[in-house]
Every structure is written in C-alpha cells, then in structure tokens.
Design a protein around this motif. Structure first.
Motif, PDB file in Angstrom:
ATOM      1  N   VAL A  24      -1.342  19.814   4.017  1.00 48.77           N
ATOM      2  CA  VAL A  24      -1.975  19.002   2.972  1.00 48.77           C
ATOM      3  C   VAL A  24      -1.584  17.545   3.183  1.00 48.77           C
ATOM      4  CG1 VAL A  24      -2.175  18.595   0.486  1.00 48.77           C
ATOM      5  CG2 VAL A  24      -1.953  20.928   1.354  1.00 48.77           C
ATOM      6  N   VAL A  25      -2.530  16.651   3.047  1.00 52.33           N
ATOM      7  CA  VAL A  25      -2.269  15.221   3.220  1.00 52.33           C
ATOM      8  C   VAL A  25      -1.412  14.726   2.058  1.00 52.33           C
ATOM      9  CG1 VAL A  25      -3.311  12.936   3.351  1.00 52.33           C
ATOM     10  CG2 VAL A  25      -4.415  14.872   4.484  1.00 52.33           C
ATOM     11  N   THR A  26      -0.280  14.122   2.373  1.00 54.12           N
ATOM     12  CA  THR A  26       0.602  13.559   1.351  1.00 54.12           C
ATOM     13  C   THR A  26       0.615  12.038   1.354  1.00 54.12           C
ATOM     14  OG1 THR A  26       2.461  13.774   2.898  1.00 54.12           O
ATOM     15  CG2 THR A  26       2.116  15.564   1.318  1.00 54.12           C
ATOM     16  N   LEU A  27       0.163  11.407   2.453  1.00 49.57           N
ATOM     17  CA  LEU A  27       0.105   9.955   2.522  1.00 49.57           C
ATOM     18  C   LEU A  27      -0.935   9.568   3.567  1.00 49.57           C
ATOM     19  CD1 LEU A  27       1.480   7.323   1.420  1.00 49.57           C
ATOM     20  CD2 LEU A  27       2.910   7.357   3.457  1.00 49.57           C
ATOM     21  N   VAL A  28      -1.668   8.502   3.290  1.00 45.95           N
ATOM     22  CA  VAL A  28      -2.705   8.036   4.203  1.00 45.95           C
ATOM     23  C   VAL A  28      -2.308   6.739   4.883  1.00 45.95           C
ATOM     24  CG1 VAL A  28      -5.113   7.281   4.365  1.00 45.95           C
ATOM     25  CG2 VAL A  28      -4.506   9.207   2.902  1.00 45.95           C
ATOM     26  N   SER A  29      -1.720   5.818   4.141  1.00 41.97           N
ATOM     27  CA  SER A  29      -1.343   4.510   4.691  1.00 41.97           C
ATOM     28  C   SER A  29       0.110   4.231   4.342  1.00 41.97           C
ATOM     29  CB  SER A  29      -2.253   3.425   4.103  1.00 41.97           C
ATOM     30  OG  SER A  29      -1.872   2.147   4.543  1.00 41.97           O
ATOM     31  N   PRO A  30       0.879   3.641   5.279  1.00 46.04           N
ATOM     32  CA  PRO A  30       0.522   3.058   6.579  1.00 46.04           C
ATOM     33  C   PRO A  30       0.398   4.069   7.719  1.00 46.04           C
ATOM     34  CG  PRO A  30       2.845   2.766   6.192  1.00 46.04           C
ATOM     35  CD  PRO A  30       2.303   3.413   4.959  1.00 46.04           C
ATOM     36  N   SER A  47      22.674   3.919  -0.672  1.00 44.15           N
ATOM     37  CA  SER A  47      21.625   2.916  -0.829  1.00 44.15           C
ATOM     38  C   SER A  47      20.392   3.360  -0.049  1.00 44.15           C
ATOM     39  CB  SER A  47      22.090   1.545  -0.314  1.00 44.15           C
ATOM     40  OG  SER A  47      23.206   1.081  -1.035  1.00 44.15           O
ATOM     41  N   PHE A  48      19.212   2.984  -0.567  1.00 48.51           N
ATOM     42  CA  PHE A  48      17.970   3.296   0.135  1.00 48.51           C
ATOM     43  C   PHE A  48      16.904   2.309  -0.291  1.00 48.51           C
ATOM     44  CE2 PHE A  48      17.790   5.641  -3.800  1.00 48.51           C
ATOM     45  CZ  PHE A  48      16.465   5.579  -4.196  1.00 48.51           C
ATOM     46  N   MET A  49      15.758   2.355   0.403  1.00 50.44           N
ATOM     47  CA  MET A  49      14.649   1.456   0.113  1.00 50.44           C
ATOM     48  C   MET A  49      13.399   2.264  -0.205  1.00 50.44           C
ATOM     49  SD  MET A  49      14.920  -1.739   2.794  1.00 50.44           S
ATOM     50  CE  MET A  49      14.488  -0.712   4.201  1.00 50.44           C
ATOM     51  N   ALA A  50      12.492   1.612  -0.945  1.00 50.92           N
ATOM     52  CA  ALA A  50      11.166   2.156  -1.194  1.00 50.92           C
ATOM     53  C   ALA A  50      10.151   1.082  -0.820  1.00 50.92           C
ATOM     54  CB  ALA A  50      11.000   2.565  -2.648  1.00 50.92           C
ATOM     55  N   ILE A  51       9.099   1.467  -0.113  1.00 52.14           N
ATOM     56  CA  ILE A  51       8.102   0.518   0.383  1.00 52.14           C
ATOM     57  C   ILE A  51       6.730   0.921  -0.138  1.00 52.14           C
ATOM     58  CG2 ILE A  51       7.018  -0.476   2.436  1.00 52.14           C
ATOM     59  CD1 ILE A  51       9.552   0.087   3.986  1.00 52.14           C
ATOM     60  N   ALA A  52       6.005  -0.070  -0.684  1.00 43.50           N
ATOM     61  CA  ALA A  52       4.608   0.110  -1.094  1.00 43.50           C
ATOM     62  C   ALA A  52       3.753  -0.737  -0.175  1.00 43.50           C
ATOM     63  CB  ALA A  52       4.418  -0.298  -2.552  1.00 43.50           C
ATOM     64  N   GLU A  53       2.773  -0.102   0.469  1.00 45.62           N
ATOM     65  CA  GLU A  53       1.950  -0.799   1.461  1.00 45.62           C
ATOM     66  C   GLU A  53       0.645  -1.329   0.885  1.00 45.62           C
ATOM     67  OE1 GLU A  53       2.325  -1.579   4.611  1.00 45.62           O
ATOM     68  OE2 GLU A  53       4.327  -0.739   4.880  1.00 45.62           O
ATOM     69  N   ASN A  54       0.481  -1.308  -0.431  1.00 42.44           N
ATOM     70  CA  ASN A  54      -0.783  -1.732  -1.028  1.00 42.44           C
ATOM     71  C   ASN A  54      -0.627  -3.123  -1.619  1.00 42.44           C
ATOM     72  OD1 ASN A  54      -3.223  -2.018  -2.259  1.00 42.44           O
ATOM     73  ND2 ASN A  54      -3.162  -0.068  -3.345  1.00 42.44           N
ATOM     74  N   PRO A  55      -1.231  -4.159  -1.056  1.00 42.05           N
ATOM     75  CA  PRO A  55      -1.032  -5.515  -1.570  1.00 42.05           C
ATOM     76  C   PRO A  55      -1.621  -5.723  -2.957  1.00 42.05           C
ATOM     77  CG  PRO A  55      -2.750  -5.513   0.117  1.00 42.05           C
ATOM     78  CD  PRO A  55      -2.134  -4.150   0.117  1.00 42.05           C
ATOM     79  N   SER A  56      -2.692  -4.998  -3.303  1.00 42.28           N
ATOM     80  CA  SER A  56      -3.312  -5.208  -4.604  1.00 42.28           C
ATOM     81  C   SER A  56      -2.475  -4.674  -5.747  1.00 42.28           C
ATOM     82  CB  SER A  56      -4.690  -4.531  -4.640  1.00 42.28           C
ATOM     83  OG  SER A  56      -4.556  -3.130  -4.472  1.00 42.28           O
ATOM     84  N   LEU A  57      -1.469  -3.837  -5.464  1.00 41.21           N
ATOM     85  CA  LEU A  57      -0.627  -3.279  -6.514  1.00 41.21           C
ATOM     86  C   LEU A  57       0.749  -3.920  -6.563  1.00 41.21           C
ATOM     87  CD1 LEU A  57      -1.452   0.519  -6.115  1.00 41.21           C
ATOM     88  CD2 LEU A  57      -2.537  -1.186  -7.554  1.00 41.21           C
ATOM     89  N   ALA A  58       0.991  -4.913  -5.727  1.00 40.87           N
ATOM     90  CA  ALA A  58       2.323  -5.525  -5.680  1.00 40.87           C
ATOM     91  C   ALA A  58       2.678  -6.178  -7.001  1.00 40.87           C
ATOM     92  CB  ALA A  58       2.391  -6.547  -4.548  1.00 40.87           C
ATOM     93  N   GLU A  59       1.686  -6.709  -7.729  1.00 36.79           N
ATOM     94  CA  GLU A  59       1.981  -7.369  -8.990  1.00 36.79           C
ATOM     95  C   GLU A  59       2.535  -6.391 -10.012  1.00 36.79           C
ATOM     96  OE1 GLU A  59      -1.388  -9.520 -10.314  1.00 36.79           O
ATOM     97  OE2 GLU A  59      -1.570 -10.706  -8.493  1.00 36.79           O
ATOM     98  N   THR A  60       2.174  -5.102  -9.885  1.00 39.74           N
ATOM     99  CA  THR A  60       2.742  -4.103 -10.788  1.00 39.74           C
ATOM    100  C   THR A  60       4.242  -3.983 -10.585  1.00 39.74           C
ATOM    101  OG1 THR A  60       0.659  -2.894 -10.708  1.00 39.74           O
ATOM    102  CG2 THR A  60       2.582  -1.705 -11.536  1.00 39.74           C
ATOM    103  N   PHE A  61       4.697  -4.034  -9.334  1.00 43.00           N
ATOM    104  CA  PHE A  61       6.127  -3.934  -9.063  1.00 43.00           C
ATOM    105  C   PHE A  61       6.868  -5.202  -9.465  1.00 43.00           C
ATOM    106  CE2 PHE A  61       4.160  -1.054  -5.907  1.00 43.00           C
ATOM    107  CZ  PHE A  61       4.738   0.133  -6.326  1.00 43.00           C
ATOM    108  N   ASP A  62       6.164  -6.320  -9.578  1.00 41.40           N
ATOM    109  CA  ASP A  62       6.825  -7.554 -10.012  1.00 41.40           C
ATOM    110  C   ASP A  62       7.405  -7.415 -11.410  1.00 41.40           C
ATOM    111  OD1 ASP A  62       6.449  -9.004  -7.700  1.00 41.40           O
ATOM    112  OD2 ASP A  62       4.481  -9.750  -8.308  1.00 41.40           O
TER     113      ASP A  62
END
Length: 723
Positions: free
Chosen positions: A295-301, A405-420
């Motif tokens: 099953v597809v769990t992620l498409v991008s990146p 410690s760990f990181m989380a990355i969102a690759e969608n530029p149109s949703l970056a303002e939500t994380f702000d």
C-alpha cells in the motif's frame, strides 16, 4: 516647577506617539482591507515553466496536499479535506480550474464564501460546488457545520476518474452558478439562489472520500454580465467551442482537456511477489528483479510502499498513472539492500485497487532510532525545539524526546505556513515515514520522519510556561511593575512632603503673625513702663525681670517658627539646620560650636529628618542650660543603610545612675522610638555628655538623587556660581 514641566512634556510626547501609532495602524489596516476586497488570484501550481506554486496563503484543513506536475493534489481519501485561500472580505467572484478525481466513490470541487473553517466533514460556513462520480452529477449545496444539498444536475456522458473536467463557479450577490465542461465539450449548469445568503468569505479546494487534482486555478471579480452569460445555455448541452468569451478567455482543448489514460485494474497479479521483509533475506545469486505488493504510504519526495512485514522505498517509479496514498500497488524492480531496509530501483508500479490505507505503528523515538521501523509508516512523540525552511520546498522540524533527538520534514511548500504556527517547546505527535537514509538524516540525527500533511503534526501538550522566553517576559514585567510602583510611591511621598511643608509654612506664618508679634508688643510695653519707673523702686526690678522673661519667650517662639519653616532639611540639610539652631541658642554666649559631616549626604525622609532635628535641638539646648560647656561638637555620619547623629559637649555632665531622666531626655527617647532609631546617652560628672542617635533610612529600588541635584542647582546662580 521644572518637574511638572518635564512631566507635561513627556505626557505630550506619549500622547502624540499614541495618536500617530493609531493613525498609522488604521491606515495600514484600511489599505490592506482595500487590497483584499479585490478578488484576484491565479496559481498554475508550478506549471508553464514555473518551479513552484506562484501564490502563498494556502491553509489546509485535513487531507494530504502537495504540488506535483503543475497541479495541486490531495492524495488522501479524507472525508471533507479543505485547502482555503483568499480574503474573508471577498464577495462577488468567479473560481475556475481543471479538476480530476483520483478514485471512485467521492466528489471534488470548490468552496466559496467560506468562513469559520475547521477540520472535519462540512465543518465551515459556505457553499460547495463540485463533481460527484457516485451518481455522475454536478452538485450544489451549503455547509453550516452540516450539509444541505440543494441541486444535483446529471452529467449525461458520465464522470470518470483520472480524467480532467473544467469547473467554473460564480457567486454573485445571493446567486450561485456552477458549470462543468467535459473533454467532448458537454456543458452542465446548475443554479442556486439563497434568500438568506452568506455575503462574503474565502474560496478553496475540497474533496470528499477521494483524492483529487486541481490545475490552472484562477479567481477574478464577478459581475452581473458574467452571471447572465453563464445562464444563456440550458442545463445540459454539447459545446463545440467556447460561447462565453468572458468566462473562458484562454480556453482550449490543448490546455484544459489533456486526459490521462488509465490502465484497467482487472488484470492478474504476479503470484511470485515477495513479502517486503524477505527482500533482505535473498541469496546473493537470486535474480535482482523482484516483485512486491503493498500500500502506498508516501508519494513525495519519494514513493514508499508498505505491507504487513515492512516498507520499501521506490525512487523514480515508472507508473502508467499517478498513485495516491492508500492505493494498493504492485511494484517490480531491482532490489538494493540498505542498512535497515531495501530500495527498488528502476521499478514499474501498477495500481491494483484504492482505499486500502495503512494505520501508523506507534513507537517511541528510541525504538525508531534502532532502524527496526525504517521505511515504515510510524507515529511518535517529541518536544519541538526548532523549525526552519530548507529551500523552497521543505520545512524541517527538530524534536527532543528524552535523550533522543530526531527531525521531521514536510516537502509541501504550500503547507509550510501551517507549521509556522507551531510553538517552540510544545509536545507534538508526529506521523510519517521513518527514514534512516543519510540523504535525509545528513548524519545529524538517527532517523527522520517524512510527514505527508499538516495533519501529521498534532499538538498534544502546549509549551511550558517556564520557558526561557516566558521567564524573560515575566522578569521584564516585574521590573516594569516595580519601577511603576516606585514611581507612584515616590510621587505619593513627594505630594505628602509638599503638603506637610505647606502646612508647616502656614503654621509658622500664623505663629509669626500672632504669637511672635504679641511677644514683641508686650515686651515693648513693658520696656516703656520700666523706663518710667523709678530706678530704685522694687517695681522697676520686677518689670526688668518680666522684660527678660518676655524676651526669652520671644526668642524661643522665633526658634520654633524657624524650625517650622520648610527647607531646613531639603535645601539646607540636617547639619546646616542644626548649626543654625545651635547659633540661635548660644548667640551672645561664650560657648563654641563645631560641626563635622562624613560620608556621602543622602536625602532624608521628612519624618526621620524632622525627628533627628528635634532630638539634636533638644540635646544642644540641654547642654547649654545644664552643662555650661565650653564647646559643643556636632557629628553626622552618612552610611549606606543609615544616618548617625552625635552631639557631644565638654560640660559638667551628670551621673546616669543617680540622675533620673528628665523631661528632655524622655522626650528624645520617645522621638527616637517613633522612627525605630537607636538612642544612647553617655555622661559622667566633669566629663561632659554625648547623645548618639542612629536611624535606618528606607531602601528604594532605584535610588534617585534628583532632589539633591535640584537643591545644588537652586544654590547656584544662572552662570553656575554659588549665590
């Protein structure tokens, strides 16, 4: 006077700054409102040679949104996913774009005049117009945290997934018109008039129980002529060419109708497919070309596929059609082993069926750091410590969870303002694909979580109030409050001091005009009678004795009046005031007076200064009357917490054991006790007497010497010299 003038100047400056600030903010808000009232917007989502979305301001409410190949996609089958933009003040406007449904059983379209949006199905106030493939209809309705469908118009040729349809929605006053155009030019129109219409609001994209894609989005103002033009055609008609140039100016089959050929799903699957976890157990001589189902769990990146045994990354897949999260697929490619998972290179991906989403595995950060869940869809928790943009397409969040410690990355530029809007120190629940590949971790963290949407970061605990920023704000607030209290306390003390000084001035003048003048008049009359009496008579002796008593009383009255007059402690200081009082007492006599001051003189509160002056005056008077000294010594010592007053004479002295305290000594003790001062007296016969008083001065937060500076300026002339 100068102090009042300075306060007035500061008040005028503060008032002017406030007025200018209010005017500037009002003008700015008015300018912004004027700009926002013009409903114009265009976004090709990275198409036509653009590298990225041309507009910002998108706000997601559910769904998994991303920009891909010139289109905005929701790659989840969320029920009621919304992506809003525009201004809440927009009223009459047209929204149009190409729309494609990615899966069966749902609908997709536009939200208009939306307000108070929240995450959830129909959780907003506004209107929706869209295409529904469940019954092949163009639908119109209103959402008020509940769905009210008002019109459904059938699309005669039917609706198919993975095909583009052009949808136009016009909202003008209380009328809502929607029009869809198929590849073959079939036009379907629906109309709705709402007597109690919503007058303004934002626009947005919405899909229900399906993934969907939007491209070539455009918003512009609507007029009555536009509404009439959309109503010229009947509800369903074949359109050979654009008949409404004002609505579809740049319409062309090349731009809007580029159908994507979908492969049929009813083919036989490869029975040689291996579980994903078994890829790491393959023998070295096993053919590298393998097949997996998942099953597809992620498409991008990057495309990630997961089954019940594990996950695999599929970079740059060859697929006959786009896949979305939740699609069950078959992937066949060259297996490549990594440290904790596998990668399929040069893979062909085929869609099997949709709506087979995989739930996340709840793990701790320490468990994810072991690599056991590499390439799998996980859910973990952490406290946000930093966030930053990485280029134009990524948004990076850093977390701490205990010692991990760990990181989380969102690759969608149109949703970056939500994380702000996420706050530092808050505790979040993160969902996404766990990755240990150094291409993502950069050898800085043991693992990275690749998030799919803004909904993958949920706050479960707000930041603690004792954060460094809040502590600094608290300290600054306390300092400001302390300074304000100090200022008001000082103002109150100065006002009280001025009131007491004015009252003492009034009493001094009253005594001067009554008691002192009466003594002077009585003394003048007695002197006249004494001059008329015979020099040898007993009457003259009595008159002379009475005249002496009147003179002594007049002198005492003048000393008391001088003590009541203001300025003795403020302008002259305690030492000068006591020196003048001593000279008034011993004037004409053989007694010498010596003054010594050490330490840095400080302003003494009125009550303490007046009490010390009275004690010193009484000690000097007692020494002159009873001790018959040759010299009286006055010493004042200014310390940081206190002031010490010593009056010593070389007179006859007395024995404290044999002598009971008289009225003068008792009065000095009571005065010292009234200001919590220590009082001591030492005396021996023929050794003189010394009186010691030590008073503690009150401490202030900000020791201000403006009063002493003002006194020095008063004592200097206009050219800086002493008067």
């Amino acid at each position: 006077m100068k102090y009042r003038r300075t306060n007035l100047v500061l008040m005028w400056i503060a008032a002017a700054a406030t007025v200018f600030g209010i005017v500037g903010i009002t003008a700015r808000l008015a300018d912004l409102n004027w700009v926002d009232r013009e409903p114009r917007f265009h976004d090709s989502f990275g198409g036509h040679g653009d590298a990225q979305s041309q507009q910002t301001g998108w706000q997601a409410f559910g769904g998994t949104w991303q920009v891909l190949d010139g289109a905005m996609l929701n790659i989840s089958d969320d029920r009621g996913a919304k992506l809003l933009n525009g201004s809440p003040s927009w009223t009459n406007y047209i929204v149009e774009a190409d729309i494609q449904l990615l899966a069966e059983g749902g609908d997709a379209g536009f939200v208009v005049r939306a307000s108070e949006a929240e995450v959830g199905v129909d959780a907003y106030h506004g209107y929706f117009a869209g295409l529904r493939d469940l019954d092949d209809t163009l639908i119109l309705g209103r959402a008020d945290f509940g769905w009210h469908e008002v019109q459904t118009i059938p699309v005669r040729s039917g609706l198919n997934t993975r095909k583009w349809y052009h949808l136009t929605v016009l909202v003008f006053e209380c009328s809502l018109i929607a029009r869809s155009i198929t590849e073959g030019g079939e036009v379907t129109t629906a109309r709705f008039h709402d007597p109690q219409c919503l007058t303004h609001g934002r626009f947005g994209l919405q899909s229900y129980s399906t993934g969907a894609a939007w491209r070539n989005l455009e918003v512009r103002p609507a007029t009555k002529g536009d509404m009439e033009a959309m109503l010229r055609l009947p509800s369903t008609e074949r359109l050979n060419r654009p008949s409404t140039p004002g609505l579809i100016d740049s319409w062309s089959e090349e731009r809007y109708f580029l159908p994507m050929q979908r492969e049929l799903q009813n083919y036989k699957t490869d029975r040689s497919a291996l579980p994903i976890a078994d890829l790491r157990l393959l023998a070295p001589n096993y053919p590298s070309r393998v097949t997996v189902h998942g099953v597809v769990t992620l498409v991008s990146p990057m495309l990630f596929v997961q089954d019940s045994t594990g996950g695999v990354a599929v970079p740059h897949p060859r697929a006959g059609m786009p896949v979305q999260i939740g699609d069950s697929v078959e992937a066949r490619g060259d297996v490549e082993l990594h440290d904790f998972s596998s990668v399929l290179r040069n893979a062909d991906v085929r869609l099997l069926w949709s709506h087979a989403a995989v739930p996340p595995v709840s793990v701790t950060a320490s468990q994810a750091a072991t690599g056991a869940f590499d390439a799998q869809f996980i859910e973990t928790e952490g406290r946000l410590i930093s966030k930053q943009r990485a280029g134009d397409k990524s948004f990076v969040l850093k977390f701490d969870e205990g010692s991990q410690s760990f990181m989380a990355i969102a690759e969608n530029p149109s949703l970056a303002e939500t994380f702000d809007r996420l706050k530092y120190g808050s505790r979040l629940r993160i969902r996404g694909i766990c990755v240990t590949d150094p291409a993502f971790t950069r050898d800085e963290m043991p693992f990275v979580v690749l998030m799919r949407s803004a909904e993958d970061a949920q706050m479960i605990e707000p930041p603690p109030w004792w954060s460094a920023r809040h502590l600094i704000e608290l300290i600054v607030g306390l300092l400001t409050l302390s300074m304000s209290l100090q200022f008001f306390y000082s103002s109150f003390k100065r006002s009280r001091w001025r009131a007491v000084m004015e009252e003492r001035e009034r009493l001094g003048l009253e005594m001067h005009d009554t008691l002192a003048q009466s003594f002077a008049g009585v003394g003048f009359q007695l002197e006249a009678l004494c001059d008329e009496a015979h020099p040898d008579s007993s009457m003259r002796a009595q008159l002379e004795s009475t005249v002496s008593m009147v003179r002594a009383g007049h002198l005492e009255a003048r000393r008391n009046i001088a003590a009541l007059r203001p300025g003795n402690f403020d302008e002259m200081g305690l030492a000068k005031a006591l020196e003048m009082a001593a000279h008034s007492i011993i004037q004409g006599g053989p007694v010498l007076f010596s003054t010594s001051v050490s330490g840095e003189p400080r302003p003494i509160p009125l009550r303490i200064g007046d009490t010390l002056f009275r004690i010193g005056q009484e000690a000097i008077a007692n020494a002159v009357r009873h001790g018959h000294p040759g010299t009286i010594f006055l010493r004042i010592v200014y310390g940081r917490p206190s002031v010490k007053l010593t009056i010593r004479d070389d007179g006859r002295g007395f024995s404290l054991r044999d002598q009971t305290s008289g009225l003068g000594i008792s009065g000095m003790r009571r005065r010292a006790a009234s200001i919590d001062a220590t009082f001591r007296i030492h005396s021996l016969p023929a050794r003189g007497t010394s009186v010691h008083v030590r008073a503690v001065l009150p401490r202030t937060l900000l020791p201000i010497r403006w009063r002493a500076i003002r006194i020095r300026k008063r004592k200097r002339g206009p050219h800086g010299h002493a008067d």
